[in-house]
Design an enzyme around this catalytic site. Sequence first.
Site, PDB file in Angstrom:
ATOM      1  N   SER A 130       0.931  -1.231   0.109  1.00 51.88           N
ATOM      2  CA  SER A 130       0.057  -0.032  -0.400  1.00 51.88           C
ATOM      3  C   SER A 130       0.512   1.155   0.266  1.00 51.88           C
ATOM      4  O   SER A 130       0.631   2.216  -0.549  1.00 51.88           O
ATOM      5  CB  SER A 130      -0.926   0.064   1.193  1.00 51.88           C
ATOM      6  OG  SER A 130      -0.193  -0.453   2.103  1.00 51.88           O
ATOM      7  N   HIS A 181       2.007   4.609   4.257  1.00 51.81           N
ATOM      8  CA  HIS A 181       0.291   5.547   3.687  1.00 51.81           C
ATOM      9  C   HIS A 181       0.823   7.267   2.924  1.00 51.81           C
ATOM     10  O   HIS A 181       0.635   7.303   1.804  1.00 51.81           O
ATOM     11  CB  HIS A 181      -1.017   5.864   3.839  1.00 51.81           C
ATOM     12  CG  HIS A 181      -1.505   4.010   4.241  1.00 51.81           C
ATOM     13  ND1 HIS A 181      -2.533   3.861   4.251  1.00 51.81           N
ATOM     14  CD2 HIS A 181      -1.012   3.107   3.926  1.00 51.81           C
ATOM     15  CE1 HIS A 181      -3.176   1.892   4.919  1.00 51.81           C
ATOM     16  NE2 HIS A 181      -2.018   1.793   3.665  1.00 51.81           N
TER      17      HIS A 181
END
Length: 208
Positions: A130, A181
Amino acid sequence: MNPQTRQAIRSLAPVNTAVVAVNIIVFIIMSLIGDTENSIFMLTHGASFAPLIVEGHEYWRLLTCMFLHFGVRHLFNNMLVLAFVGDRLEKSAGKVRYMIIYFGGGLLSSLASVGFEYWSGDFYVSAGASGAIFAVVGAVAWIVIRDRGQFQEISMFQIIMFILFSIYLGFQNGGVDNAAHVGGLISGFALGFLICRRKIYRRRQARG
């Protein structure tokens, strides 16, 4: 295989498709030899853990953690986004720039995660693509801005809503590496700004 299927396969961006395939293959292998939702098992096979990276000098974990996933749902969600957004970024920026953004942004997101863990004093085992995917999204966000609000089928509104929704979900759910992230998003945007300038894009288009 019918002509439409062959054409669809040929139209896929090769590097992004290979990255998706490697992630799936690694997950299958990991699932055959152990439990991908077990933190100790994942740590043994390359997941990120800040003390091991910094104090144990196991820097390779910054890269290997990008190809590991905690369970099939984690893998599916990441690969679904990457298959769509990564394909479009590679077709626009080219193979080399895509790899710089994906792997460069992924490594920087891993470093951001490690730095945040030491800052917060809260250490945990982490893994997943991610951070690199957020780097791809960050680069696409730059291209949307560069192209004044529209990039292929992706609009400014869509990319902003995706970013806000993804970050919101991350902070609402426990066990999500939000530092990776956010670090990936910022890194991808910065890399996109540096290597996907308009004049480079136009020159590539002119070459066909």
